[in-house]
Design an enzyme around this catalytic site. Sequence first.
Site, mmCIF file in Angstrom:
data_model
loop_
_atom_site.group_PDB
_atom_site.id
_atom_site.type_symbol
_atom_site.label_atom_id
_atom_site.label_comp_id
_atom_site.label_asym_id
_atom_site.label_seq_id
_atom_site.Cartn_x
_atom_site.Cartn_y
_atom_site.Cartn_z
ATOM 1 C CB SER A 105 -53.635 25.723 18.744
ATOM 2 O OG SER A 105 -52.332 25.188 18.908
ATOM 3 C CE1 TYR A 118 -51.478 29.253 14.540
ATOM 4 C CE2 TYR A 118 -50.701 27.976 16.415
ATOM 5 C CZ TYR A 118 -51.572 28.147 15.358
ATOM 6 O OH TYR A 118 -52.551 27.213 15.134
#
Length: 282
Positions: A105, A118
């Site tokens: 990501s 996250y």
Amino acid sequence: MRNTGRSGALAAAAGPALGRTLEIKQLDVCDEGSIRACLDSIPGRHIDVLVSNAGVGMAGPLECQSLAAMQSLMDTNFFGLVRLVKEVLPDMKRRRGGHIVVISSIMGLQGIVFNDIYSASKFAVEGFCESLVVQALRFNVAISLVEPGPVMTEFEMKLYEEAKRADYSRTDPETAEIFTNVYLKNSRDVFTSLGQTPEDIAEHTLRVIEAARPPFRHQTNVAYTPMAALKHADPSGALITDAFYKLVFKYDAVLRFGLRAIRLLRWNAQKVKAGVRLLGFK
């Protein structure tokens, strides 16, 4: 997939390939026995390309997240990858060939406000792969990180819907206000303006797999390239921190206006593209 009893939609998407060139197998990245059983069911345990895509999300004030939920997220997002790589890498090294593709990501390169845990999991993924890639290359094994920005999936939409309804009594009122009335609103505009589809990410991943010399990092969304460049331009971190602070707390109206302008431009570009495609059919 973790629960093959729920493979109906996946089987339907596979179509005639199912049972011929594609199989759906049970695999839970949080269970070493499950991973081993899946690999043992493959002739010679021969894996040419591993695409590691399992992941869960978490957004919100840190004080409102339980330690158990944080540990569960890390178990899937980071240790799930570690378990997979531990199982496939020895065979790849022995054969001196293979490719490990990890869906990471942009949040593995730059932390985003209210995505603390996250982002931490994706930073762990990036550090793990960055450390491993040099050794892997010695055995002719490629490692690639695919780094999307926002992706419009049920996974993301469910995460933000749950965030709207969550209890924020464990944090202070100001933080709760910032999260619900600044972060969530801006996130919706970010997703609709800059978000990619799962099909976009699949196409990018395919290009990485088919590359003659697979890249170590591949960002799928050029809108986030300046953010990554800004971070590397200033080792102190002051530039990127100041930029994010001003975007969130001083110029949020300008940010929303800019995102909506981008959304309009993308919509016009899609109309033009569709028109060109239609002319091509004629």
